[in-house]
Write a protein that holds these residues in place. Structure first.
Motif, mmCIF file in Angstrom:
data_model
loop_
_atom_site.group_PDB
_atom_site.id
_atom_site.type_symbol
_atom_site.label_atom_id
_atom_site.label_comp_id
_atom_site.label_asym_id
_atom_site.label_seq_id
_atom_site.Cartn_x
_atom_site.Cartn_y
_atom_site.Cartn_z
ATOM 1 N N GLY A 1 14.863 -4.884 11.437
ATOM 2 C CA GLY A 1 15.170 -3.700 10.649
ATOM 3 C C GLY A 1 14.865 -3.885 9.178
ATOM 4 N N GLN A 2 14.596 -5.124 8.776
ATOM 5 C CA GLN A 2 14.196 -5.413 7.406
ATOM 6 C C GLN A 2 12.700 -5.695 7.355
ATOM 7 O OE1 GLN A 2 16.699 -8.848 6.501
ATOM 8 N NE2 GLN A 2 18.136 -7.531 5.395
ATOM 9 N N ILE A 3 12.156 -5.724 6.123
ATOM 10 C CA ILE A 3 10.798 -6.217 5.946
ATOM 11 C C ILE A 3 10.825 -7.383 4.963
ATOM 12 C CG2 ILE A 3 9.772 -3.945 6.378
ATOM 13 C CD1 ILE A 3 9.049 -3.929 3.304
ATOM 14 N N VAL A 4 9.929 -8.315 5.167
ATOM 15 C CA VAL A 4 9.689 -9.376 4.212
ATOM 16 C C VAL A 4 8.566 -8.933 3.290
ATOM 17 C CG1 VAL A 4 8.651 -11.670 3.946
ATOM 18 C CG2 VAL A 4 10.510 -11.320 5.582
ATOM 19 N N VAL A 5 8.768 -9.066 1.992
ATOM 20 C CA VAL A 5 7.713 -8.815 1.022
ATOM 21 C C VAL A 5 7.223 -10.176 0.547
ATOM 22 C CG1 VAL A 5 7.074 -7.708 -1.137
ATOM 23 C CG2 VAL A 5 8.800 -6.644 0.327
ATOM 24 N N SER A 6 6.080 -10.579 1.061
ATOM 25 C CA SER A 6 5.516 -11.889 0.742
ATOM 26 C C SER A 6 4.630 -11.795 -0.490
ATOM 27 C CB SER A 6 4.692 -12.396 1.928
ATOM 28 O OG SER A 6 3.922 -13.525 1.560
ATOM 29 N N THR A 7 4.746 -12.784 -1.357
ATOM 30 C CA THR A 7 3.923 -12.808 -2.573
ATOM 31 C C THR A 7 2.664 -13.658 -2.400
ATOM 32 O OG1 THR A 7 5.138 -14.701 -3.490
ATOM 33 C CG2 THR A 7 5.939 -12.488 -4.050
ATOM 34 N N ARG A 8 2.285 -13.984 -1.173
ATOM 35 C CA ARG A 8 1.186 -14.933 -0.954
ATOM 36 C C ARG A 8 -0.132 -14.455 -1.560
ATOM 37 N NH1 ARG A 8 -2.560 -13.699 2.752
ATOM 38 N NH2 ARG A 8 -2.164 -11.958 4.193
ATOM 39 N N ARG A 9 -0.361 -13.139 -1.625
ATOM 40 C CA ARG A 9 -1.604 -12.625 -2.193
ATOM 41 C C ARG A 9 -1.517 -12.446 -3.710
ATOM 42 N NH1 ARG A 9 -2.739 -7.295 -0.195
ATOM 43 N NH2 ARG A 9 -4.854 -7.563 -1.038
ATOM 44 N N LEU A 10 -0.322 -12.527 -4.244
ATOM 45 C CA LEU A 10 -0.137 -12.425 -5.697
ATOM 46 C C LEU A 10 -0.197 -13.827 -6.282
ATOM 47 C CD1 LEU A 10 2.863 -9.923 -5.681
ATOM 48 C CD2 LEU A 10 0.532 -9.405 -6.412
ATOM 49 N N ASP A 11 -1.362 -14.440 -6.208
ATOM 50 C CA ASP A 11 -1.479 -15.864 -6.556
ATOM 51 C C ASP A 11 -2.446 -16.139 -7.699
ATOM 52 O OD1 ASP A 11 -3.862 -15.246 -5.311
ATOM 53 O OD2 ASP A 11 -3.793 -16.910 -3.877
ATOM 54 N N LEU B 1 8.721 3.197 -0.737
ATOM 55 C CA LEU B 1 8.818 3.578 0.676
ATOM 56 C C LEU B 1 10.125 3.085 1.292
ATOM 57 C CD1 LEU B 1 5.149 2.879 1.835
ATOM 58 C CD2 LEU B 1 6.282 5.110 1.677
ATOM 59 N N CYS B 2 10.536 1.878 0.924
ATOM 60 C CA CYS B 2 11.789 1.345 1.451
ATOM 61 C C CYS B 2 12.976 2.185 0.992
ATOM 62 C CB CYS B 2 11.967 -0.103 1.022
ATOM 63 S SG CYS B 2 10.883 -1.263 1.877
ATOM 64 N N VAL B 3 12.939 2.640 -0.263
ATOM 65 C CA VAL B 3 14.002 3.514 -0.756
ATOM 66 C C VAL B 3 14.019 4.817 0.032
ATOM 67 C CG1 VAL B 3 14.795 4.857 -2.735
ATOM 68 C CG2 VAL B 3 13.992 2.505 -3.061
ATOM 69 N N ARG B 4 12.838 5.386 0.242
ATOM 70 C CA ARG B 4 12.754 6.668 0.945
ATOM 71 C C ARG B 4 13.246 6.558 2.383
ATOM 72 N NH1 ARG B 4 6.888 8.706 1.626
ATOM 73 N NH2 ARG B 4 6.930 8.170 -0.607
ATOM 74 N N HIS B 5 12.930 5.433 3.046
ATOM 75 C CA HIS B 5 13.284 5.260 4.463
ATOM 76 C C HIS B 5 14.582 4.480 4.672
ATOM 77 C CE1 HIS B 5 9.548 6.790 6.360
ATOM 78 N NE2 HIS B 5 8.937 6.339 5.270
ATOM 79 N N GLY B 6 15.174 3.969 3.591
ATOM 80 C CA GLY B 6 16.417 3.216 3.734
ATOM 81 C C GLY B 6 16.235 1.848 4.377
ATOM 82 N N VAL B 7 15.106 1.201 4.100
ATOM 83 C CA VAL B 7 14.801 -0.113 4.671
ATOM 84 C C VAL B 7 15.045 -1.196 3.626
ATOM 85 C CG1 VAL B 7 12.970 -1.570 5.621
ATOM 86 C CG2 VAL B 7 13.095 0.851 6.264
ATOM 87 N N SER B 8 15.732 -2.236 4.009
ATOM 88 C CA SER B 8 15.998 -3.315 3.052
ATOM 89 C C SER B 8 14.865 -4.322 3.040
ATOM 90 C CB SER B 8 17.326 -4.004 3.355
ATOM 91 O OG SER B 8 17.341 -4.554 4.647
ATOM 92 N N MET B 9 14.711 -4.998 1.891
ATOM 93 C CA MET B 9 13.575 -5.897 1.642
ATOM 94 C C MET B 9 14.068 -7.313 1.354
ATOM 95 S SD MET B 9 12.078 -3.242 -1.105
ATOM 96 C CE MET B 9 13.718 -2.498 -1.234
ATOM 97 N N VAL B 10 13.290 -8.293 1.830
ATOM 98 C CA VAL B 10 13.569 -9.698 1.556
ATOM 99 C C VAL B 10 12.327 -10.301 0.901
ATOM 100 C CG1 VAL B 10 14.187 -11.949 2.518
ATOM 101 C CG2 VAL B 10 15.131 -9.853 3.524
ATOM 102 N N PRO B 11 12.346 -10.543 -0.410
ATOM 103 C CA PRO B 11 11.190 -11.172 -1.066
ATOM 104 C C PRO B 11 11.066 -12.630 -0.639
ATOM 105 C CG PRO B 11 12.658 -10.089 -2.656
ATOM 106 C CD PRO B 11 13.397 -10.200 -1.377
ATOM 107 N N GLN B 12 9.827 -13.090 -0.431
ATOM 108 C CA GLN B 12 9.592 -14.489 -0.068
ATOM 109 C C GLN B 12 8.364 -15.022 -0.793
ATOM 110 O OE1 GLN B 12 9.327 -15.041 4.179
ATOM 111 N NE2 GLN B 12 11.468 -14.512 4.535
ATOM 112 N N GLY B 13 8.454 -16.283 -1.197
ATOM 113 C CA GLY B 13 7.326 -16.979 -1.807
ATOM 114 C C GLY B 13 6.830 -18.066 -0.885
ATOM 115 N N GLY B 14 7.098 -19.329 -1.242
ATOM 116 C CA GLY B 14 6.630 -20.455 -0.432
ATOM 117 C C GLY B 14 7.566 -20.839 0.689
ATOM 118 N N ARG B 15 8.707 -20.159 0.811
ATOM 119 C CA ARG B 15 9.703 -20.418 1.856
ATOM 120 C C ARG B 15 10.209 -21.860 1.806
ATOM 121 N NH1 ARG B 15 5.653 -17.618 5.264
ATOM 122 N NH2 ARG B 15 6.049 -15.394 5.017
ATOM 123 N N THR B 16 10.384 -22.389 0.606
ATOM 124 C CA THR B 16 10.877 -23.754 0.443
ATOM 125 C C THR B 16 12.375 -23.786 0.153
ATOM 126 O OG1 THR B 16 10.334 -23.750 -1.916
ATOM 127 C CG2 THR B 16 8.651 -24.573 -0.400
#
Length: 480
Positions: free
Chosen positions: A89-99, A63-78
């Protein structure tokens, strides 16, 4: 906050909701409820999305490719170098549920875990089988495996077991075009073509989002012993490490150093002292041995002390005889945030040197920093077993000008490549250290990094503004 959400293309959020469920998307005030972690600008994005499967991550990226939106991956934010900073204008892709820990083979000594699994969760699950991931660091309770892969974290046992790059057998990741790279090999020996996982380890989310890994486990020794030593010279501390590496009983599991200013500051803060232990040494060293029998390990540490006294009679030592004493010793080293009590947001630096260069580098840095600003001095501590030094300043962040910071970096980074070291040992480059990378790296390496980024992420949608700057390609070709 509505304005921030409107920074995203029309229809994008509704498409996201269809892919991952509206309950797993935060916008506006709901983002403000999250803890930004070590960097206050981590949550500047217009949305925070929490996928629950690799397939959902792939759908988000598509979806980000289709809409031209950039992504910022985040884990524990340490992270400490702005690798998770995001903007409107960006989205954060959080891995908190991928645990999830999907597999933990006691006989194989391999675990397959999702990227959002914390280091501590993996340590606790492995310990049931008397195993460990072979890597440890103070932020174990919040640092995620994916985040540690992102910066190629090292930690306390790197001198023996290597860094994350040496612990990962295989991984799965979603690439910037939405395709899934899946190579969850669970064996050490694998010479079947290019080992592409190494492009993603240490890339800080600029080449893809790691979703799952196969990580090598090691046996945990049934007993351990800890001692704190004080020395009047770095060569004496290095001699102690050499002796501990040749331990007649057990094996060395930690060799953590604290230079005098840091040690005395931490000791005062925690009201720590020990009988007949001098607070006037130049460097302090925590040694931990692991093995079959605690009493035998303690005897070995005592023997190391006695031998060191022969060549370094000024040496002090205290051997932890209880869990409380052991924890008190480790607190001095691991809770380095105590520096912020008197020096809020003190800038921190993370360098690595060959062991032969450590002493001269620290001496030169102390002298150089005093020349930047009167009274400016470093708090130095770190993983002396592998030459990784962490450096904080005795100044609050807002007490330093831009010229001061430039002067500090010139002192700490100047000549570090010629010494055979690195300006970033384990914290990464992020957004805060890009200029340091261009100032210190081999120009051919920089050109190759640009070429790889352009091939894998030509639209620069994956964590843009981190690690490299596409606008500096000319600098990469001509820097020296």
């Amino acid at each position: 906050m509505i304005e921030q959400e409107n920074a995203l293309p029309a229809g994008f959020l509704s498409d996201l909701a269809s892919a991952v469920g509206a309950a797993n998307i935060r916008t506006g005030a709901a983002i403000a409820e999250l803890d930004p972690g070590e960097e206050p600008h981590n949550l500047g994005a217009s949305a925070v999305v929490s996928p629950g499967t690799t397939g959902e991550v792939a759908a988000i990226v598509g979806l980000c490719v289709r809409h031209g939106v950039s992504m910022v991956p985040q884990g524990g934010r340490t992270g400490l170098v702005g690798g998770g900073v995001s903007t409107a204008g960006q989205i954060v892709v959080s891995t908190r549920r991928l645990d999830r820990i999907e597999r933990l083979g006691a006989d194989e000594r391999v675990a397959v875990v999702e990227a959002g699994c914390t280091l501590q969760a993996l340590q606790e699950a492995a310990l049931v089988h008397r195993l460990e991931p072979g890597i440890d660091l103070p932020a174990r309770g919040s640092a995620t495996i994916g985040g540690m892969i992102s910066t190629n974290a090292g930690g306390i046992m790197a001198f023996r077991n290597g860094v994350m790059r040496h612990r990962i057998l295989g991984l799965e990741a979603v690439l910037p075009d939405g395709s899934v790279y899946s190579d969850l090999t669970r064996v050490v020996k694998n010479s079947a073509g290019y080992d592409l996982k190494h492009l993603l380890i240490g890339a800080e989310g600029t080449l893809g989002i790691v979703t799952k890994v196969a990580i090598k486990l090691d046996a945990v020794p049934p007993a351990h012993a800890v001692a704190l030593f004080g020395f009047d010279s770095v060569p004496a501390a290095l001699a102690a490490i050499r002796r501990a590496l040749d331990a007649r009983v057990g094996e060395l599991r930690a060799a953590e150093a604290m230079w005098a200013d840091y040690f005395r500051y931490a000791a005062r803060h925690f009201a720590w002292s020990a009988p007949d232990f001098s607070m006037e040494h130049r460097i302090y060293l925590i040694l931990s041995l692991g093995g079959a029998d605690e009493a035998a390990l303690q005897e070995e540490l005592a023997a190391i002390y006695e031998e060191l006294l022969e060549s370094h009679p000024e040496t002090s030592a205290v051997l932890a005889s209880s869990l409380a004493q052991e924890q008190a010793i480790w607190r001095l080293r691991e809770e380095s945030a105590v520096i912020y009590v008197d020096h809020p947001n003190s800038p921190s630096f993370d360098v690595s040197l060959p062991l032969s260069q450590v002493d001269d580098y620290v001496r030169a840095s102390v002298a150089g920093l005093a020349g930047v600003s009167p009274g400016l001095a470093p708090f130095v501590f770190g993983h002396l077993g592998d030459g990784n030094l962490h450096i904080m300043l005795n100044r609050a962040e807002d007490a330093l000008t831009a010229d001061d910071i430039a002067g500090v970096e010139a002192v700490l980074y100047g000549g570090i490549r010629q010494r055979g070291g690195s300006f970033s040992a384990e914290h990464g480059v992020g957004s805060k250290r890009i200029h340091a990378l261009y100032a210190t790296a081999d120009p051919v390496k920089l050109s190759l990094m640009h070429a790889i980024k352009a091939i894998i992420d030509p639209a620069d949608l994956m964590n843009p503004g981190k690690v490299i700057d596409p606008s500096r390609l000319a600098d990469a070709k001509h820097s020296d």
